[in-house]
Write a protein that holds these residues in place. Structure first.
Motif, PDB file in Angstrom:
ATOM      1  N   VAL A  43       0.780  -1.227   0.175  1.00  0.00           N
ATOM      2  CA  VAL A  43      -0.091   0.156   0.031  1.00  0.00           C
ATOM      3  C   VAL A  43       0.878   1.099   0.189  1.00  0.00           C
ATOM      4  CG1 VAL A  43      -1.619   1.198   1.195  1.00  0.00           C
ATOM      5  CG2 VAL A  43      -1.699  -1.179   1.185  1.00  0.00           C
ATOM      6  N   GLN A  44       0.730   2.471  -0.984  1.00  0.00           N
ATOM      7  CA  GLN A  44       1.509   3.384  -1.068  1.00  0.00           C
ATOM      8  C   GLN A  44       0.430   4.547  -0.916  1.00  0.00           C
ATOM      9  OE1 GLN A  44       3.525   3.016  -4.657  1.00  0.00           O
ATOM     10  NE2 GLN A  44       5.502   1.772  -3.636  1.00  0.00           N
ATOM     11  N   GLU A  45       1.196   5.639  -0.177  1.00  0.00           N
ATOM     12  CA  GLU A  45       0.356   6.979  -0.072  1.00  0.00           C
ATOM     13  C   GLU A  45       1.024   7.611  -1.215  1.00  0.00           C
ATOM     14  OE1 GLU A  45       0.612   8.993   3.646  1.00  0.00           O
ATOM     15  OE2 GLU A  45      -0.594   7.324   4.591  1.00  0.00           O
ATOM     16  N   ILE A  46       0.320   8.449  -2.084  1.00  0.00           N
ATOM     17  CA  ILE A  46       0.427   9.158  -3.037  1.00  0.00           C
ATOM     18  C   ILE A  46       0.372  10.621  -2.638  1.00  0.00           C
ATOM     19  CG2 ILE A  46       0.294   9.671  -5.841  1.00  0.00           C
ATOM     20  CD1 ILE A  46       1.204   6.997  -4.988  1.00  0.00           C
ATOM     21  N   ASP A  47       1.322  11.432  -2.977  1.00  0.00           N
ATOM     22  CA  ASP A  47       1.321  12.947  -2.774  1.00  0.00           C
ATOM     23  C   ASP A  47       0.577  13.882  -3.724  1.00  0.00           C
ATOM     24  OD1 ASP A  47       2.357  12.314   0.048  1.00  0.00           O
ATOM     25  OD2 ASP A  47       4.349  12.556  -0.716  1.00  0.00           O
ATOM     26  N   ALA A  48       0.208  14.744  -3.613  1.00  0.00           N
ATOM     27  CA  ALA A  48      -0.168  15.776  -4.485  1.00  0.00           C
ATOM     28  C   ALA A  48       0.727  16.516  -5.164  1.00  0.00           C
ATOM     29  CB  ALA A  48      -0.923  16.993  -3.855  1.00  0.00           C
ATOM     30  N   PRO A  49       0.532  16.517  -6.468  1.00  0.00           N
ATOM     31  CA  PRO A  49       1.809  16.760  -7.411  1.00  0.00           C
ATOM     32  C   PRO A  49       1.965  18.205  -7.340  1.00  0.00           C
ATOM     33  CG  PRO A  49       0.087  16.061  -8.666  1.00  0.00           C
ATOM     34  CD  PRO A  49      -0.360  15.705  -7.453  1.00  0.00           C
ATOM     35  N   THR A  50       0.888  19.168  -7.229  1.00  0.00           N
ATOM     36  CA  THR A  50       0.765  20.535  -7.229  1.00  0.00           C
ATOM     37  C   THR A  50      -0.210  21.019  -6.085  1.00  0.00           C
ATOM     38  OG1 THR A  50       0.548  22.295  -8.694  1.00  0.00           O
ATOM     39  CG2 THR A  50      -1.107  20.668  -8.891  1.00  0.00           C
ATOM     40  N   ALA A  51      -0.333  22.358  -5.993  1.00  0.00           N
ATOM     41  CA  ALA A  51      -1.237  23.012  -4.993  1.00  0.00           C
ATOM     42  C   ALA A  51      -2.398  22.976  -5.897  1.00  0.00           C
ATOM     43  CB  ALA A  51      -0.667  24.087  -4.265  1.00  0.00           C
ATOM     44  N   GLY A  52      -3.709  23.078  -4.994  1.00  0.00           N
ATOM     45  CA  GLY A  52      -5.068  23.389  -5.693  1.00  0.00           C
ATOM     46  C   GLY A  52      -6.273  22.924  -5.044  1.00  0.00           C
ATOM     47  N   ILE A  53      -7.391  22.777  -5.644  1.00  0.00           N
ATOM     48  CA  ILE A  53      -8.521  22.473  -5.117  1.00  0.00           C
ATOM     49  C   ILE A  53      -8.890  21.134  -5.857  1.00  0.00           C
ATOM     50  CG2 ILE A  53     -10.915  22.536  -5.044  1.00  0.00           C
ATOM     51  CD1 ILE A  53     -10.352  25.565  -5.081  1.00  0.00           C
ATOM     52  N   VAL A  54      -9.099  19.825  -5.054  1.00  0.00           N
ATOM     53  CA  VAL A  54      -9.211  18.589  -5.560  1.00  0.00           C
ATOM     54  C   VAL A  54     -10.631  18.405  -5.921  1.00  0.00           C
ATOM     55  CG1 VAL A  54      -9.077  16.279  -4.786  1.00  0.00           C
ATOM     56  CG2 VAL A  54      -7.496  17.765  -3.976  1.00  0.00           C
ATOM     57  N   LYS A  55     -10.744  17.615  -6.963  1.00  0.00           N
ATOM     58  CA  LYS A  55     -12.100  17.288  -7.528  1.00  0.00           C
ATOM     59  C   LYS A  55     -11.813  15.729  -7.760  1.00  0.00           C
ATOM     60  CE  LYS A  55     -15.291  17.747 -11.423  1.00  0.00           C
ATOM     61  NZ  LYS A  55     -15.801  18.317 -12.595  1.00  0.00           N
ATOM     62  N   ILE A  56     -12.656  14.871  -6.805  1.00  0.00           N
ATOM     63  CA  ILE A  56     -12.570  13.364  -7.104  1.00  0.00           C
ATOM     64  C   ILE A  56     -13.210  13.046  -8.315  1.00  0.00           C
ATOM     65  CG2 ILE A  56     -13.119  11.266  -5.915  1.00  0.00           C
ATOM     66  CD1 ILE A  56     -12.216  12.746  -3.186  1.00  0.00           C
ATOM     67  N   LEU A  57     -12.876  12.331  -9.009  1.00  0.00           N
ATOM     68  CA  LEU A  57     -13.698  11.828 -10.352  1.00  0.00           C
ATOM     69  C   LEU A  57     -13.867   9.992 -10.028  1.00  0.00           C
ATOM     70  CD1 LEU A  57     -11.740  13.360 -13.016  1.00  0.00           C
ATOM     71  CD2 LEU A  57     -13.993  14.226 -12.018  1.00  0.00           C
ATOM     72  N   LYS A  58     -13.150   9.776  -9.287  1.00  0.00           N
ATOM     73  CA  LYS A  58     -13.306   8.170  -9.189  1.00  0.00           C
ATOM     74  C   LYS A  58     -13.463   7.654  -7.662  1.00  0.00           C
ATOM     75  CE  LYS A  58     -12.989   6.885 -13.410  1.00  0.00           C
ATOM     76  NZ  LYS A  58     -14.031   6.576 -14.406  1.00  0.00           N
ATOM     77  N   PRO A  59     -14.562   6.881  -7.250  1.00  0.00           N
ATOM     78  CA  PRO A  59     -14.304   6.542  -5.803  1.00  0.00           C
ATOM     79  C   PRO A  59     -13.440   5.547  -5.420  1.00  0.00           C
ATOM     80  CG  PRO A  59     -16.076   5.302  -7.110  1.00  0.00           C
ATOM     81  CD  PRO A  59     -15.557   6.171  -8.055  1.00  0.00           C
ATOM     82  N   ALA A  60     -13.116   5.696  -3.920  1.00  0.00           N
ATOM     83  CA  ALA A  60     -12.192   4.741  -3.486  1.00  0.00           C
ATOM     84  C   ALA A  60     -12.941   3.386  -3.340  1.00  0.00           C
ATOM     85  CB  ALA A  60     -11.794   5.407  -2.002  1.00  0.00           C
ATOM     86  N   GLY A  61     -12.221   2.383  -3.198  1.00  0.00           N
ATOM     87  CA  GLY A  61     -12.866   0.847  -3.096  1.00  0.00           C
ATOM     88  C   GLY A  61     -12.773   0.253  -4.501  1.00  0.00           C
TER      89      GLY A  61
END
Length: 74
Positions: A43-61
């Motif tokens: 399991v890996q945590e992925i960091d934000a590549p840039t600053a800004g406002i996140v819009k989630i397009l695909k759900p977790a799971g």
């Protein structure tokens, strides 16, 4: 900027999006933990590549193929 599911290893073609670590519409700074992926080996945590406002397009799971657009940072 599109958030693409990254290639985690040489033979990895898909991964499970375990969780989003930020809410839809949240503001992130570059380097903030963004989401967690699980492949066959880890399991890996992925960091934000840039600053800004996140819009989630695909759900977790769900399992997605490498290169899938799972969100955006505007």
């Amino acid at each position: 900027m599109q958030i693409l599911l990254p290639k985690l290893g040489f033979s990895v073609n898909e991964a499970n999006l375990v969780e989003w670590m930020v809410a839809d519409g949240a503001t992130v700074a570059k380097g903030d933990p963004l989401y967690a992926l699980e492949s066959e080996k880890s399991v890996q945590e992925i960091d934000a590549p840039t600053a800004g406002i996140v819009k989630i397009l695909k759900p977790a799971g769900e399992v997605y193929e490498v290169g899938t657009v799972i969100g955006e940072i505007a």
